[in-house]
Structure formats: C-alpha cells, structure tokens
Scaffold this active site. Structure first.
Site, PDB file in Angstrom:
ATOM      1  N   CYS A  13     -80.262   8.713  56.871  1.00  0.00           N
ATOM      2  CA  CYS A  13     -80.946   7.803  55.944  1.00  0.00           C
ATOM      3  C   CYS A  13     -80.384   6.395  56.062  1.00  0.00           C
ATOM      4  O   CYS A  13     -80.204   5.696  55.064  1.00  0.00           O
ATOM      5  CB  CYS A  13     -80.789   8.303  54.514  1.00  0.00           C
ATOM      6  SG  CYS A  13     -81.376   9.984  54.274  1.00  0.00           S
ATOM      7  N   ALA A  14     -80.091   5.956  57.276  1.00  0.00           N
ATOM      8  CA  ALA A  14     -79.548   4.615  57.492  1.00  0.00           C
ATOM      9  C   ALA A  14     -80.509   3.565  56.939  1.00  0.00           C
ATOM     10  O   ALA A  14     -81.727   3.798  56.879  1.00  0.00           O
ATOM     11  CB  ALA A  14     -79.314   4.381  58.978  1.00  0.00           C
ATOM     12  N   ARG A  38     -77.160  15.086  55.705  1.00  0.00           N
ATOM     13  CA  ARG A  38     -76.184  16.113  55.337  1.00  0.00           C
ATOM     14  C   ARG A  38     -76.272  16.397  53.846  1.00  0.00           C
ATOM     15  O   ARG A  38     -75.846  17.420  53.368  1.00  0.00           O
ATOM     16  CB  ARG A  38     -74.783  15.641  55.741  1.00  0.00           C
ATOM     17  CG  ARG A  38     -74.563  15.711  57.261  1.00  0.00           C
ATOM     18  CD  ARG A  38     -73.320  14.950  57.659  1.00  0.00           C
ATOM     19  NE  ARG A  38     -73.408  13.547  57.273  1.00  0.00           N
ATOM     20  CZ  ARG A  38     -72.444  12.653  57.435  1.00  0.00           C
ATOM     21  NH1 ARG A  38     -71.297  13.022  57.963  1.00  0.00           N
ATOM     22  NH2 ARG A  38     -72.625  11.398  57.075  1.00  0.00           N
ATOM     23  N   TYR A  62     -79.200  17.636  60.026  1.00  0.00           N
ATOM     24  CA  TYR A  62     -79.933  17.110  61.186  1.00  0.00           C
ATOM     25  C   TYR A  62     -80.474  18.275  62.019  1.00  0.00           C
ATOM     26  O   TYR A  62     -81.578  18.203  62.565  1.00  0.00           O
ATOM     27  CB  TYR A  62     -79.018  16.229  62.059  1.00  0.00           C
ATOM     28  CG  TYR A  62     -78.292  15.123  61.325  1.00  0.00           C
ATOM     29  CD1 TYR A  62     -78.880  14.456  60.252  1.00  0.00           C
ATOM     30  CD2 TYR A  62     -77.009  14.748  61.713  1.00  0.00           C
ATOM     31  CE1 TYR A  62     -78.200  13.445  59.585  1.00  0.00           C
ATOM     32  CE2 TYR A  62     -76.326  13.739  61.063  1.00  0.00           C
ATOM     33  CZ  TYR A  62     -76.914  13.091  59.996  1.00  0.00           C
ATOM     34  OH  TYR A  62     -76.246  12.099  59.345  1.00  0.00           O
ATOM     35  N   LEU A  78     -78.291   7.080  63.832  1.00  0.00           N
ATOM     36  CA  LEU A  78     -76.911   7.463  63.494  1.00  0.00           C
ATOM     37  C   LEU A  78     -75.921   6.492  64.149  1.00  0.00           C
ATOM     38  O   LEU A  78     -76.260   5.785  65.102  1.00  0.00           O
ATOM     39  CB  LEU A  78     -76.639   8.888  63.988  1.00  0.00           C
ATOM     40  CG  LEU A  78     -77.528   9.984  63.383  1.00  0.00           C
ATOM     41  CD1 LEU A  78     -77.297  11.311  64.113  1.00  0.00           C
ATOM     42  CD2 LEU A  78     -77.252  10.129  61.887  1.00  0.00           C
ATOM     43  N   HIS A  83     -74.306   9.491  68.924  1.00  0.00           N
ATOM     44  CA  HIS A  83     -75.544   9.549  69.720  1.00  0.00           C
ATOM     45  C   HIS A  83     -75.501  10.666  70.754  1.00  0.00           C
ATOM     46  O   HIS A  83     -76.459  11.418  70.915  1.00  0.00           O
ATOM     47  CB  HIS A  83     -75.806   8.205  70.403  1.00  0.00           C
ATOM     48  CG  HIS A  83     -76.346   7.170  69.460  1.00  0.00           C
ATOM     49  ND1 HIS A  83     -76.877   5.976  69.882  1.00  0.00           N
ATOM     50  CD2 HIS A  83     -76.430   7.147  68.104  1.00  0.00           C
ATOM     51  CE1 HIS A  83     -77.253   5.256  68.838  1.00  0.00           C
ATOM     52  NE2 HIS A  83     -76.995   5.949  67.748  1.00  0.00           N
ATOM     53  N   LYS A 101     -80.039   1.207  68.893  1.00  0.00           N
ATOM     54  CA  LYS A 101     -79.078   0.571  69.778  1.00  0.00           C
ATOM     55  C   LYS A 101     -77.783   0.331  69.018  1.00  0.00           C
ATOM     56  O   LYS A 101     -77.844   0.243  67.791  1.00  0.00           O
ATOM     57  CB  LYS A 101     -79.613  -0.736  70.354  1.00  0.00           C
ATOM     58  CG  LYS A 101     -80.498  -1.594  69.453  1.00  0.00           C
ATOM     59  CD  LYS A 101     -80.019  -2.061  68.121  1.00  0.00           C
ATOM     60  CE  LYS A 101     -78.631  -2.647  68.053  1.00  0.00           C
ATOM     61  NZ  LYS A 101     -78.186  -2.863  66.647  1.00  0.00           N
ATOM     62  N   ARG A 173     -70.448  -0.732  61.762  1.00  0.00           N
ATOM     63  CA  ARG A 173     -70.308  -1.579  62.952  1.00  0.00           C
ATOM     64  C   ARG A 173     -68.941  -2.244  63.088  1.00  0.00           C
ATOM     65  O   ARG A 173     -68.714  -2.996  64.016  1.00  0.00           O
ATOM     66  CB  ARG A 173     -71.430  -2.626  62.958  1.00  0.00           C
ATOM     67  CG  ARG A 173     -72.769  -2.022  63.321  1.00  0.00           C
ATOM     68  CD  ARG A 173     -73.926  -2.943  62.996  1.00  0.00           C
ATOM     69  NE  ARG A 173     -74.257  -2.921  61.587  1.00  0.00           N
ATOM     70  CZ  ARG A 173     -75.281  -3.578  61.039  1.00  0.00           C
ATOM     71  NH1 ARG A 173     -76.046  -4.349  61.814  1.00  0.00           N
ATOM     72  NH2 ARG A 173     -75.542  -3.493  59.754  1.00  0.00           N
ATOM     73  N   ASP A 186     -73.795  -4.433  68.719  1.00  0.00           N
ATOM     74  CA  ASP A 186     -74.861  -4.736  67.747  1.00  0.00           C
ATOM     75  C   ASP A 186     -75.581  -6.029  68.148  1.00  0.00           C
ATOM     76  O   ASP A 186     -76.554  -6.009  68.895  1.00  0.00           O
ATOM     77  CB  ASP A 186     -74.254  -4.840  66.346  1.00  0.00           C
ATOM     78  CG  ASP A 186     -75.319  -5.001  65.281  1.00  0.00           C
ATOM     79  OD1 ASP A 186     -76.293  -4.240  65.297  1.00  0.00           O
ATOM     80  OD2 ASP A 186     -75.182  -5.912  64.439  1.00  0.00           O
TER      81      ASP A 186
END
Lengths: 360, 360
Positions: A13-14, A38, A62, A78, A83, A101, A173, A186
């Site tokens: 749920c980013a 999760r 997931y 994610l 990844h 990305k 990040r 990023d």
C-alpha cells in the site's frame, strides 16, 4: 480485445500505489482487481480509499495476490531490496510485471528478474511514467529530426527535491536495508533515464561520478552526479539530490537544435505539458537578440501519463493473453540500460571517482 | 558631472566593436572620440559606419590612439594574445581600460595588466555585458534571498553556438597565436562567469575538466566542460562549445528555490528579458502536478546591456576624473576570478583530467 480489461493486483500500500490505482481505473484496458498487504485491514482501507470496485479482493499477504489465478498482472511498489524476491515469485506465478523504479539494487539482480519474466513469456515494464506522456513522443520526434535537431552533442539533466526532515529520517529511500541506492536510485533513476532517452538508449562508453556526493549516516546517497561519455564524443552530466528545491530539467543540445524542459518527471499540470525548442538559432545583425527565437510546444493529453503507462502495459499484456503475442522487449531493455548506468555511477563513487567502463 | 562625457578610443575594428560603438553612443556618460587601426582607411570606414561624430579622430595605429591626450578610456577588442601588450601600454598612457574577454591568456598575464591599471589609478573592466543587464541584478536579489532561494547547492551553465565552416577555419578564436584559449576563452568565459556569479564569486576549491574536449588541428579547444567543487559542498558543471546549436543556460538550485534562464549572454530581445524561479515547490496531493508552479519574471530596460556596461564604466571613470575617486575594485576582482577558473580548467585538461586546486 478479448482478455481485456487486465486484472491488476497490487503488492503493498505504498503512497505511489494510490496514483497508480487511479491510473488503472482511468486506463481503458485495466481494472483494479486485488490488493495485498501484510496487514489485511490496511489493504481493505487502501482498496476503499482508492476506488477499488466492491468485488475487489483484499488479501493479508503478497503471496495471496500471487496465488489468485484471476490476477493477470501485478504492480510492485515495494522497497527495492524486496524486488528480487517478489518480482521473481510473481513471474513464477505467471503474473505480468509492472515494477517500480529503481527496478533492482544492481543489474545482476535485475537480470534474474528479467530472466524469470522472459522464460514465462511475461511482459515486464518499469513504472517510469514520463516515458508514456505524449509530450515525450513529440520531443522524440524533434530529437530524431536531422534537419531541425541534427546530431546530439550534449545532455544535461537534473532531478532534485527538498526532502523534509521526516523523509530524511524515515523514508525507505534513505534506509540501507530498503532502498540502498538512495537518491541515485530514486531521483537519479529519472535523471539517468532522461540522458539515456535523449541518447536514444545508446549506452555510453564510460561514466565518471562527480566528486562530493552526500551520504547520510547509514551511508545512503542523498545527493550525487556524474558525467557520461560516448564513443562518438557525446557528453552528458546529471545531478540528483534530496537536498535542493524541486527541479527536473532536461537540456539536449544537437548540432542544429536545442531542447529544454523543466518538468520532465511530473508535468506542471496534468492535462497539458510543454517543452521548448530552438533550431539553427542565430543573432540579429548587431548581436543584440536571437533570430529565430525559441518555440514553445504544448502537448495536451486526455489521460495522465501514469494512465498512459498502464494503458500501454495493459495493451501489451492483452496481446500476449489473447493473440499469443511475444512480450515487447523494448521495456526490459530500457530498464536494464538505466540500471547499468546506476551501477556504473555507484562503482565510480566507490572507486574514488575513477572512470568506469559501461559493459552491456 | 564634470569630466563627462568620457571620450572613448577604440583599438581596432573588430566586429564586436560595432556593437560597443553603438553602446558608447547610447550611454549618457560617453562619447565616441577616436578609433585606430593598422589600416587608416579601415578605421575611417569603421568611424563612418558606426556613428562616430564628424569630429572623431581616425588613426592609422593603436599607438596614435593611446598618444592622444584627450582620450579618457580605451575599449580593446583585440585578439587575446595582444592584450598584455596593448592593455599595459594603454595603462602607461593613463587610459582607463574596457577590455574584451577573455581578458588574458592566463592569470599571470592578467596580473601584469591589473597591476599596470592599479598603479596608475585607472578603472579596469572586462566587457562581459550581461553582468550589467538589470535582469542580472534582479536575479541576484533572488539568489541572495534566504527565504526564497535558501543556500546555493548546485549550478549548471551552458554556452554553445554552431560556428560556421568559415569561423572554424578563419576566426581568431580558433587560432593558437591569437585566441589560444579557443572555446574555453570565448563561450567558456561566459559559462564560468555564470557559475562564479551564481556562487557570488566565492572561488571553488577545485576544478576537474570533463573528458572528451574537442580540439582543432592546431590544438585549440572547440568544445569542453568542467565540474567545480566548493568547500561547503556546492557543485557546478559547465559545457561550452563552438559545435552545437546556440544555447545559453544558467540553472542555479538552492535549498528552497531554483532559477532558470536560457539567454543569459544575449537576451532574446533587447528591450526586455526574463527568467523563471520556483520557490519551495511541491506537488498536488496525488503527485500529478506542481504546487506552486514556477514564476516568470520580465525585466525591461531602456538601455541595452552593453550600453548599461558603458554607462557604469563611464560613471566610474567620471568619478575618478572629477572627484578623485578610487577605481572600483569589484570589476578587476571578478575578471581575475573568472580567469583563475579558465586557467584551472586548462590545467586539468593538460594534466589528463586531474583535479586542480584553485589558488587565489
């Protein structure tokens, strides 16, 4: 087209998944089908807040999304370090893959992901949205025009934004175990992609990082840059940072023309975007003004760029599903070339700003 | 002001002297008084074609201009290799000095010129016209504004133009015995000046040339670039070339704001010039647009920038002549700092792209 709409599952749920959920709804060939987190309540709230239909599946893992046989494709926002696990699992479960990305921590990991997709005949695409804006196609026409642009000689790109204290403390990040590439992965992903795009994806021969990258205490890059060199003499530089005001520039200069834009990643507004060109520019007789002056070009779009991306991805997936088409190789190829540059910049920093050869 | 207008003598009939002659006419504090060429007929034609009054003196040598006791100041647009001879002679003859860029072949030569001016109480100024445009002062206000721009973090500058075959064969700027610094001394002068200006003339700690400079057969630079590094972490890059379409960019990025312009050397038109700023830029809620958007600022001017330059120079000379004022040290200081950077870039190229310390 039969097999359409493509049923999307979303892993996690980013924040960025909100924008992509809207894009899946806006795109004519796709539908929001499932979301997994999760924490199942978090997934349910995400589905409710982001326009999922009442029939959508809400999963507490997931894995459950990947195990749902009706999911055609997954969008994976994610953290980068996850990844390789989830993208490969998704491919093993025969899900087409729209991957945020930076696609991987390095090209070795990416190759495992791409191999997993390719061996199962699955479409891979990274979620670099601006590539799909119709403005980008218009600019490509200009760069390809030997009469107006000529031969590309140099490119400068910049992507910076001023992260707030909370971001600099807590965002994935800036965490070495989550997005270990930091600003390079990023904002640097976009800046290097811009250069590769301007160079029509011809790989440079070598890359040298600029001095003075900034790291946080955990050793994650917050600001850096590099210069890139091609066999034919083309030169490019980029600068990327979490520590300066929002700036997103591409400057591409050819023998006959120049291209500028200042909002290449996110257009200033959704419905239209512009860029400026100059062609065989010269001066008035006493060199007190330009002849001709640069031109501004406005490109309107019915669908925002992220929906254009979902539309193109879904179109390709639809062709594979219903017409037995092969996956479009362009997209994994562009991802891999971008990742190769990130790897070279990182290697150059680690080697004390030595020149690093780019080997495909 | 008594002692006004300042009587200008011009050494030689270079193309650029036409524009500066017009500027001397337009400026309220100056008058065209004499021109000298090794060919007196060429000087006479130049005077006739460029608005010199009927009373103007036309000389068949540079010496004759310097020997005329009524000449207050000379404008010297001779090839760079001749600057040291003629600028020093002019100073010895007590002429104030408006000197074309690049001011010298290296800072050692420049120091001889500056010492000759200083010891005679003469004003020195290089002919970098854009420094005098009112737009430049407006942009300076923005960069100095800690609320809107914050702290400078990075600068990118570009100056390129596509020289035609005749230029690349015959212009003084491609001749090792005339303007040996080539593109670095010409377009590179402006690009480095732009960076120094953005950094408020704080010298960088070190300079590293970019790889892949292009030389002509005689070894003169046609295209090059460099990265510059400051003690506090600021980074800048520039690219300059005779081999690409006309492009003249400054991008200055601070912690809070960004500045862009694309015509910093010669504004698109004479009477007005613009630049764009963004301040604490962010995104709409779903990251599909900018909030706030960048702002465009237009600055009008009654006098073109080269006349603003002549006006400021003449004002300073007038103060010295009539009020016993001291020469304004700002201008030789800025010239010297710019020359120091050119020297460092050249040294870095010669040392195989090593880092070169900038020592004042």
């Amino acid at each position: 087209m039969a097999g359409i709409p493509i049923k999307f599952g979303i892993l996690g749920c980013a924040d960025i998944a909100r924008k992509v959920s809207r894009a899946i709804t806006l795109s004519p060939y796709s539908t929001l089908y499932a979301v997994g987190s999760r924490n199942v309540e978090k997934a349910a709230k995400f589905a409710k807040d982001n326009g999922f239909p009442a029939s959508a599946k809400v999963y507490g893992s997931y894995d459950a999304v990947l195990d749902d046989p009706d999911v055609d494709a997954v969008y994976v926002p994610l953290p980068t370090s996850l990844h390789i696990k989830w993208a490969v699992l998704a491919a093993q479960k025969k899900k087409h893959l729209l991957l945020e990305k930076p696609v991987a921590l390095n090209v070795k990991e990416l190759d495992v992901i791409l191999e997993a997709c390719e061996s199962s005949g699955l479409q891979f695409m990274d979620a670099t949205m601006w590539m799909h804006h119709p403005r980008t196609a218009k600019m490509r026409e200009f760069l390809n025009d030997s009469q107006r642009f000529g031969q590309l000689k140099s490119v400068q790109s910049v992507f910076t934004f001023a992260a707030d204290p909370d971001f600099l403390e807590n965002d994935i990040r800036v965490k070495p175990d989550l997005d270990a590439l930091g600003a390079l992965g990023d904002v640097g992903w976009y800046a290097t992609r811009a250069i590769m795009w301007a160079a029509d994806f011809e790989l440079p021969r070598s890359v040298i990082a600029l001095r003075g990258p900034v790291f946080n205490k955990a050793g994650v890059i917050l600001s850096c840059g590099a210069s890139l060199y091609w066999e034919d003499g083309k030169v490019a530089t980029f600068h990327c940072s979490f520590l300066s005001n929002l700036t997103m520039d591409i400057t591409a200069i050819g023998t006959k023309g120049s291209l500028h834009l200042h909002d290449f990643v996110i257009p200033l507004e959704e419905g239209k975007a512009s860029f400026s060109t100059s062609v065989e520019s010269g001066f008035t007789e006493l060199v007190t003004g330009w002849v001709p002056k640069p031109s501004e070009h406005v490109v309107t779009t019915d669908l925002p760029q992220e929906a254009q991306m979902v539309k193109e991805f879904s179109r390709l997936v639809g062709s594979i599903k219903t017409e037995g088409a092969k996956p479009e190789k362009k997209w994994p190829t562009l991802s891999r070339k971008t990742q190769l540059i990130l790897d070279a910049v990182k290697a150059s920093i680690e080697k004390g700003f030595e020149s690093v050869e780019v080997i495909s």
